[in-house]
Write a protein that holds these residues in place. Structure first.
Motif, short mmCIF file in Angstrom:
data_model
loop_
_atom_site.label_atom_id
_atom_site.label_comp_id
_atom_site.label_asym_id
_atom_site.label_seq_id
_atom_site.Cartn_x
_atom_site.Cartn_y
_atom_site.Cartn_z
N VAL A 40 0.84 -1.21 0.00
CA VAL A 40 0.00 0.00 0.00
C VAL A 40 0.86 1.25 0.00
O VAL A 40 0.62 2.20 -0.75
CB VAL A 40 -0.95 0.00 1.22
N SER A 41 1.90 1.27 0.84
CA SER A 41 2.74 2.45 0.96
C SER A 41 3.88 2.47 -0.06
O SER A 41 4.55 3.49 -0.22
CB SER A 41 3.31 2.54 2.38
N LEU A 42 4.11 1.34 -0.73
CA LEU A 42 5.23 1.24 -1.67
C LEU A 42 4.78 1.00 -3.11
O LEU A 42 5.59 0.64 -3.97
CB LEU A 42 6.16 0.09 -1.23
N LEU A 43 3.49 1.20 -3.35
CA LEU A 43 2.91 0.85 -4.65
C LEU A 43 3.60 1.58 -5.80
O LEU A 43 3.98 0.98 -6.81
CB LEU A 43 1.41 1.19 -4.64
N THR A 44 3.80 2.89 -5.63
CA THR A 44 4.39 3.68 -6.72
C THR A 44 5.82 3.27 -7.04
O THR A 44 6.15 3.00 -8.21
CB THR A 44 4.31 5.17 -6.39
N THR A 237 -5.96 0.31 -0.50
CA THR A 237 -4.92 -0.09 -1.44
C THR A 237 -4.45 1.08 -2.30
O THR A 237 -3.28 1.17 -2.67
CB THR A 237 -5.43 -1.23 -2.35
N TYR A 238 -5.36 2.02 -2.58
CA TYR A 238 -5.03 3.11 -3.50
C TYR A 238 -5.05 4.48 -2.82
O TYR A 238 -5.22 5.50 -3.47
CB TYR A 238 -5.99 3.07 -4.71
N VAL A 239 -4.82 4.48 -1.50
CA VAL A 239 -4.82 5.75 -0.79
C VAL A 239 -3.58 6.58 -1.15
O VAL A 239 -3.65 7.81 -1.25
CB VAL A 239 -4.92 5.53 0.74
N ARG A 240 -2.42 5.93 -1.35
CA ARG A 240 -1.23 6.71 -1.70
C ARG A 240 -1.39 7.39 -3.06
O ARG A 240 -1.11 8.60 -3.16
CB ARG A 240 0.02 5.83 -1.68
N PRO A 241 -1.82 6.68 -4.12
CA PRO A 241 -2.05 7.40 -5.38
C PRO A 241 -3.08 8.52 -5.25
O PRO A 241 -2.94 9.56 -5.91
CB PRO A 241 -2.54 6.29 -6.32
N PHE A 242 -4.10 8.32 -4.40
CA PHE A 242 -5.09 9.38 -4.20
C PHE A 242 -4.43 10.61 -3.59
O PHE A 242 -4.62 11.74 -4.05
CB PHE A 242 -6.22 8.89 -3.28
N LEU A 243 -3.64 10.39 -2.55
CA LEU A 243 -3.00 11.52 -1.87
C LEU A 243 -2.01 12.22 -2.78
O LEU A 243 -1.88 13.44 -2.77
CB LEU A 243 -2.30 11.03 -0.60
N GLU A 244 -1.28 11.46 -3.60
CA GLU A 244 -0.28 12.06 -4.49
C GLU A 244 -0.91 12.75 -5.69
O GLU A 244 -0.54 13.87 -6.05
CB GLU A 244 0.70 10.98 -4.95
N ASN A 245 -1.90 12.09 -6.30
CA ASN A 245 -2.44 12.59 -7.56
C ASN A 245 -3.59 13.58 -7.38
O ASN A 245 -3.74 14.51 -8.18
CB ASN A 245 -2.92 11.42 -8.43
N ILE A 246 -4.39 13.40 -6.36
CA ILE A 246 -5.56 14.26 -6.15
C ILE A 246 -5.26 15.36 -5.15
O ILE A 246 -5.54 16.54 -5.39
CB ILE A 246 -6.78 13.44 -5.68
N THR A 247 -4.69 14.97 -4.01
CA THR A 247 -4.41 15.96 -2.96
C THR A 247 -3.09 16.68 -3.21
O THR A 247 -2.88 17.78 -2.71
CB THR A 247 -4.39 15.27 -1.58
#
Length: 402
Positions: A40-44, A237-247
């Motif tokens: 989750v935290s290392l997805l990118t 599962t996709y909270v990191r992409p949300f925080l990076e791409n949206i927030t």
């Protein structure tokens, strides 16, 4: 102290709980859940290194969940003639090997193979954990022992997401998994020193699982559980992409927000326990409603960092009460089949994790993080309504247990 460690079975039989053995189980849960949630935290960075999409990288979660689901249903049957101590030690060995394979994986295929081993260890260990704890302490100490066990989940949530994100940026995602392998070694050593011999009990077979799931309340309850956990893991599962791409949060900011999630989750475990004591039905229904509204709220504000941080913390606190509430529900619903009931509960969790992360990946590739969070939030709100209308939570009378 030596006598307590070497003879926990005798101590438990005399009414003295074997707390060191319980702690060793908690370490096992901590290591397993940490390994499960690290992607989750290392997805990118994992996706970049392996040259795959983030949606495909998210399947590392769903692969583990699918194997954990299968293992949770088969563990009691396949290992029914083996001492439970040796079975648990074997799962800790698999945890260590899995993390090493992932850390050194030259390709996505090898990484998935490592996650398959993790799924086997995760499903098997979780299936046996509650039933094992019940054998390590006298009946009056079981609630406290289970609380200690679940604290391993909350601690892993605190560790895996924010610290994994931070360390991944500093030392690389592969070295983070190598560090996680040391958790497996620690759990193995402590379990070897403290777990007593535990001959298998009962007549665990696949037929027993069918009989348990056919009992009143079970099918509706497991269906409700799957809906709730599916919604949560589509978000998680996709909270990191949300925080990076949206927030628009940088890596350090993601670590801080996920730390807030983990700390709130830890607190939520104890809040959930207090709420369960007042009303199990209310707790089971309230938690997904809060989680769903938090996810929808994050979509509606689309970029405001402070409100998003608060909503992530609220979501984390609400989820902290979910495992406590549903474990209480299973003990009330099938109290005479703890291991088989626990296996079905784990299977429900893992099916939902696989569905949430897998379908979430498809949604992410198709419509981005906003699409995932919108649909998952609506699913959680709907699950809350379903639970409110139909779930029964009162203890099952002895005449209905067979």
């Amino acid at each position: 102290m030596t006598e307590t460690v070497n003879r926990p079975t005798a101590a438990a039989a005399q009414g003295a709980p074997a707390w060191w053995a319980v702690i060793s189980m908690t370490l096992g849960v901590f290591g397993l859940v940490t390994a499960e949630f690290l992607p989750v935290s290392l997805l990118t960075p994992m996706a970049d290194d392996l040259q795959i999409t983030e949606g495909l990288a998210g399947q590392a979660m769903s692969t583990t969940a699918i194997l954990a689901l299968i293992t949770s249903l088969l563990t009691a049957t396949v290992t029914r003639s083996i001492d439970r101590r040796y079975v648990l030690l074997g799962f800790s060995v698999l945890l260590t090997i899995s993390n090493i394979m992932v850390a050194t994986a030259p390709s996505f295929v090898v990484l998935l193979a490592g996650r398959v081993l993790l799924g086997i260890a995760l499903g098997g260990f979780w299936t046996m954990s509650a039933a094992t704890v019940m054998r390590l302490v006298p009946e009056k100490s079981i609630p406290r022992a289970l609380s200690i066990l679940f604290s391993g989940v909350s601690a892993a949530t605190i560790f895996a997401a924010p610290l994994g994100s931070y360390l991944g940026d500093v030392i690389g995602w592969r070295d983070v998994f190598l560090l996680a392998s040391l958790l497996g070694v620690l759990a193995l050593v402590v379990q070897f020193l403290t777990l007593p011999k535990m001959p298998p009990r009962g007549r665990a077979t696949l037929r027993t699982l069918v009989e348990v799931i056919s009992r009143p309340r079970m099918k509706f309850g497991l269906f409700s559980l799957v809906l709730i956990i599916t919604g949560h893991f589509a978000l998680f599962t996709y909270v990191r992409p949300f925080l990076e791409n949206i927030t628009g949060v940088a890596t350090a900011g993601v670590s801080g927000i996920l730390l807030g999630f983990g700390l709130a989750n830890f607190i939520g475990t104890y809040v959930g326990g207090a709420l369960v004591a007042r009303s199990l039905r209310m707790t089971i229904a309230l938690m997904p409603m809060i989680m769903g509204l938090a996810g929808i709220g994050m979509v509606s504000i689309q970029g405001a960092i402070v409100p998003t941080t608060v909503l992530v913390a609220i979501w984390g606190m609400a989820f902290g009460g979910v495992p406590v509430a549903w474990s209480t529900w299973i003990t009330r619903t099938v109290p005479d089949e703890a291991e088989s009931g626990g296996g079905l509960l784990v299977a429900g969790f893992q099916l939902a994790i696989a569905t949430g992360s897998g379908v979430g990946g498809l949604l992410f590739d198709a419509s981005g993080a906003l699409g995932v969070f919108t649909i998952a939030g609506m699913l959680l709100v709907g699950a809350s309504i379903i639970v409110t209308l139909g779930l029964r939570t009162s203890p099952v009378p002895a005449t209905e247990q067979a």
